[in-house]
Write a protein that holds these residues in place. Structure first.
Motif, short mmCIF file in Angstrom:
data_model
loop_
_atom_site.label_atom_id
_atom_site.label_comp_id
_atom_site.label_asym_id
_atom_site.label_seq_id
_atom_site.Cartn_x
_atom_site.Cartn_y
_atom_site.Cartn_z
N ARG A 291 26.47 88.06 68.14
CA ARG A 291 26.50 86.66 68.58
C ARG A 291 25.11 86.03 68.64
O ARG A 291 24.96 84.82 68.48
CB ARG A 291 27.17 86.57 69.96
CG ARG A 291 27.41 85.15 70.45
CD ARG A 291 28.37 85.14 71.65
NE ARG A 291 28.61 83.79 72.14
CZ ARG A 291 27.93 83.21 73.13
NH1 ARG A 291 26.96 83.91 73.75
NH2 ARG A 291 28.20 81.99 73.52
N ARG A 294 24.37 84.15 65.53
CA ARG A 294 25.06 82.85 65.47
C ARG A 294 24.35 81.83 66.38
O ARG A 294 24.19 80.66 66.01
CB ARG A 294 26.53 83.00 65.89
CG ARG A 294 27.29 84.05 65.08
CD ARG A 294 28.79 83.87 65.20
NE ARG A 294 29.31 83.86 66.54
CZ ARG A 294 29.74 84.92 67.23
NH1 ARG A 294 29.67 86.13 66.66
NH2 ARG A 294 30.24 84.80 68.45
N LEU A 295 23.93 82.29 67.55
CA LEU A 295 23.22 81.38 68.46
C LEU A 295 21.87 80.96 67.87
O LEU A 295 21.44 79.81 68.05
CB LEU A 295 23.03 82.05 69.82
CG LEU A 295 24.30 82.28 70.63
CD1 LEU A 295 24.00 83.08 71.89
CD2 LEU A 295 24.94 80.94 70.99
N ALA A 298 22.67 78.24 65.47
CA ALA A 298 23.07 77.00 66.15
C ALA A 298 21.86 76.28 66.75
O ALA A 298 21.75 75.05 66.66
CB ALA A 298 24.09 77.32 67.23
N HIS A 299 20.95 77.03 67.38
CA HIS A 299 19.79 76.40 68.01
C HIS A 299 18.74 75.96 66.99
O HIS A 299 17.85 75.17 67.34
CB HIS A 299 19.14 77.37 69.02
CG HIS A 299 19.88 77.44 70.33
ND1 HIS A 299 20.00 76.36 71.16
CD2 HIS A 299 20.54 78.46 70.93
CE1 HIS A 299 20.70 76.70 72.24
NE2 HIS A 299 21.04 77.97 72.13
N TYR A 338 25.27 73.56 71.65
CA TYR A 338 23.93 74.17 71.65
C TYR A 338 22.90 73.17 71.14
O TYR A 338 23.03 72.64 70.04
CB TYR A 338 23.94 75.44 70.79
CG TYR A 338 24.88 76.48 71.33
CD1 TYR A 338 24.63 77.11 72.55
CD2 TYR A 338 26.05 76.80 70.65
CE1 TYR A 338 25.51 78.04 73.07
CE2 TYR A 338 26.94 77.74 71.17
CZ TYR A 338 26.66 78.34 72.37
OH TYR A 338 27.53 79.25 72.91
N SER A 345 15.93 79.83 69.33
CA SER A 345 16.45 80.46 68.11
C SER A 345 15.64 81.70 67.76
O SER A 345 16.18 82.78 67.48
CB SER A 345 16.42 79.45 66.96
OG SER A 345 16.80 80.06 65.75
N GLU A 487 31.49 77.09 71.93
CA GLU A 487 30.69 78.17 72.54
C GLU A 487 30.59 79.40 71.64
O GLU A 487 29.64 80.17 71.73
CB GLU A 487 31.31 78.55 73.89
CG GLU A 487 31.08 77.47 74.95
CD GLU A 487 31.94 77.67 76.19
OE1 GLU A 487 32.87 78.50 76.13
OE2 GLU A 487 31.69 76.98 77.20
N ALA A 489 29.93 79.48 68.54
CA ALA A 489 28.87 79.28 67.54
C ALA A 489 29.27 79.80 66.16
O ALA A 489 28.43 79.93 65.28
CB ALA A 489 27.55 79.90 67.98
N VAL A 492 29.35 75.31 63.69
CA VAL A 492 28.28 74.47 64.23
C VAL A 492 28.54 73.03 63.76
O VAL A 492 28.28 72.71 62.59
CB VAL A 492 26.90 74.94 63.74
CG1 VAL A 492 25.80 74.08 64.36
CG2 VAL A 492 26.69 76.42 64.07
#
Length: 531
Positions: A291, A294-295, A298-299, A338, A345, A487, A489, A492
């Motif tokens: 995850r 993925r975050l 997204a960021h 996000y 990131s 959430e 992610a 996006v």
């Protein structure tokens, strides 16, 4: 009283005169940036295919400006008290373009084909506790029997994908021939010819007279002929609009927006749209099971920059997969999405072990470069530009992105085969549910769930938001599903575009068209005219 009668008489005379004028109008020309894949309502999921189809074929119901299902091919309908039986009473005298009258037999044959072929039948279809039997006790009555209550059934039945075609004609066509060799429906225009790569031509169906009450012209259409020119290149499309060779188009090249507004021969409208664009991670790639990756993606995404770079500022940042112009939109997604934060990131990438950096600035782990393939559409300028902006944004945090851009059909084929790491796609649907099911439910893995991700919580909430008889329970479930999707992610959200319409000054009916929040194609066919 006397003045009122005189006014009505004058209006009647004027109406007749306008009607005569309308009947003598020739072609109305529009421009498409994308060519339909094929013209079969039961098989296509493409937006431009649906626009063309909506002039030719019709579902039993339509949606009015208040998003309420209203009769189109039916006179009335009623539910049984237990919501397991839905009865439709068909209008009499509705003609197909062949001259044959539409009856209950045609409805049954069309729905049986829809259940057998459509990728969108999973709400109404027998496989998902939907319709178990279609009864036709007489030529003008159709009875749907459901295995379980389906509170949103009327909305799905109002979808043009569930359109009615003649049973006898369908019996003469293979599945692959419908919408390729011909197309027959009850709509205001009949299909004439399709010259691939050039245009689609339709002729007015003079017997059409059954449009819903909310449309001022119930038929026939004003223009004798409707020509949809296929012009994928934005510069060419812009030149044709400026030259006055296009009467109106919804596929306005955004880079020429200021030129269009400044042209005294054109009128330019802007309106909300329910079309959204998003980036998605392919969860069949092992990398995204972490995850933190993925975050990190997204960021690293700056939505404001994408809106400016890809849509020339004529769009808005999008925070959830259900856009603000779509029913069921939940504003809370704006709080949980996000935010653009490249430092965060980088921190996620470092935590995931992607700490080394090669001489090209690409992060590495165990000797492997963090290099991804992103697919999107090469022949649609804004998506090509969006892909390039995302590529540059991810490069700033050490993720190398290789663009694999192709025409729309090839890109969707590759998406369904899960042959990519990241993808940028567009989806257009005015109704939140089933839209979110279409994009994220596990039953659509291998078709429209490009995240290729099964999440039991999302599935359960979407099923509840579709089938619960209690409106509040259904609404709460849909909000929870939207939250989990954001959430995760996996998806996006990027941008929601604005619907820009350019038309020649002599095109009338645009004010009435924009009285409906999503300007349905059937309304375009009937209200637009040349002065």
């Amino acid at each position: 009283m006397q003045k009122g009668i005189v006014l009505l008489v004058l209006m009647g005379i004027l109406g007749v005169a306008l009607g005569v004028t309308a009947q003598t109008q020739k072609a109305m020309v529009t421009a498409f940036q994308e060519e339909p894949d094929f013209l079969d309502p039961h098989r296509t999921t493409r937006f431009h295919s649906l626009v063309v189809l909506s002039y030719v074929v019709e579902p039993l119901l339509d949606m009015d400006p208040n998003f309420q299902p209203v009769p189109l091919l039916v006179r009335s309908f009623e539910w049984s008290e237990d919501k397991l039986t839905l009865v439709f009473h068909l209008k009499q005298g509705i003609l197909f373009h062949t001259g044959q009258e539409m009856t209950s037999r045609d409805v049954k044959a069309s729905y049986e084909r829809y259940f057998r072929l459509s990728p969108l039948e999973n709400y109404l279809g027998p496989k998902y506790s939907g319709v178990t039997e279609i009864q036709t006790p007489d030529p003008y009555t159709v009875i749907f029997k459901f295995a379980t209550p389906k509170p949103l059934a009327l909305y799905h039945i109002a979808d043009a994908h569930a359109s009615i075609m003649p049973a006898d004609w369908l019996a003469t066509m293979s599945d692959e021939e419908v919408g390729v060799k011909g197309l027959v429906g009850t709509g205001p225009y009949r299909f004439d010819r399709w010259i691939r790569g050039d245009r689609i031509v339709m002729k007015r169906f003079d017997a059409y007279n059954h449009a819903p009450d909310y449309i001022s012209n119930r038929g026939p259409a004003h223009a004798e002929e409707l020509v949809m020119r296929i012009i994928p290149e934005a510069a060419t499309r812009l030149a044709e609009i400026l030259a006055g060779n296009i009467d109106y188009t919804f596929d306005v090249p955004l880079m020429g927006y200021q030129q269009l507004v400044a042209n005294p021969n054109l009128q330019v409208y802007m309106a909300p749209t329910y079309s959204v664009q998003y980036l998605v991670c392919n969860m069949k790639r092992e990398l995204f099971n972490d995850r933190r990756i993925r975050l990190a993606v997204a960021h690293a995404i700056n939505k404001e920059e994408i809106v400016k770079g890809a849509w020339f500022g004529i769009a808005f940042p999008l925070y959830g997969l259900v856009g603000p112009g779509t029913t069921g939109y939940w504003k809370g997604v704006e709080e949980i999405a996000y935010a653009y934060d490249p430092e965060k990131s980088v921190a996620y990438l470092e935590q995931a072990g992607w700490t080394a950096v090669d001489r090209d600035g690409v992060r590495m782990k165990d000797g492997k470069r963090l290099e991804l393939t992103l697919i999107s559409f090469s022949n649609v300028d804004q998506w090509r530009r969006a892909a390039e902006v995302v590529q540059a944004q991810l490069a700033k945090v050490g993720i190398k992105v290789n663009l694999a851009l192709a025409e729309v059909g090839a890109t969707y084929d590759r998406a369904r085969a899960a042959d990519y790491d990241l993808g940028i796609f567009r989806n257009t649907w005015w109704m939140g549910e089933p839209y979110l099911t279409f994009l994220t439910h596990s039953v659509n893995i291998g078709s429209s769930n490009f995240g290729q991700w099964k999440n039991d919580a999302i599935d359960a909430l979407l099923d509840l938001s579709s089938n619960a008889l209690d409106d509040a329970l259904r609404r709460d479930a849909f909000i929870q599903a939207q939250a989990i999707v954001v959430e995760s992610a996996v998806w996006v959200p990027l941008a929601v575009n604005v619907n820009v319409v350019a038309a020649r000054r002599d095109v009338g009916g645009l004010d009435e068209l924009f009285s409906h929040p999503w300007q349905p194609p059937l309304m375009r066919a009937l209200v637009l005219y040349k002065r």
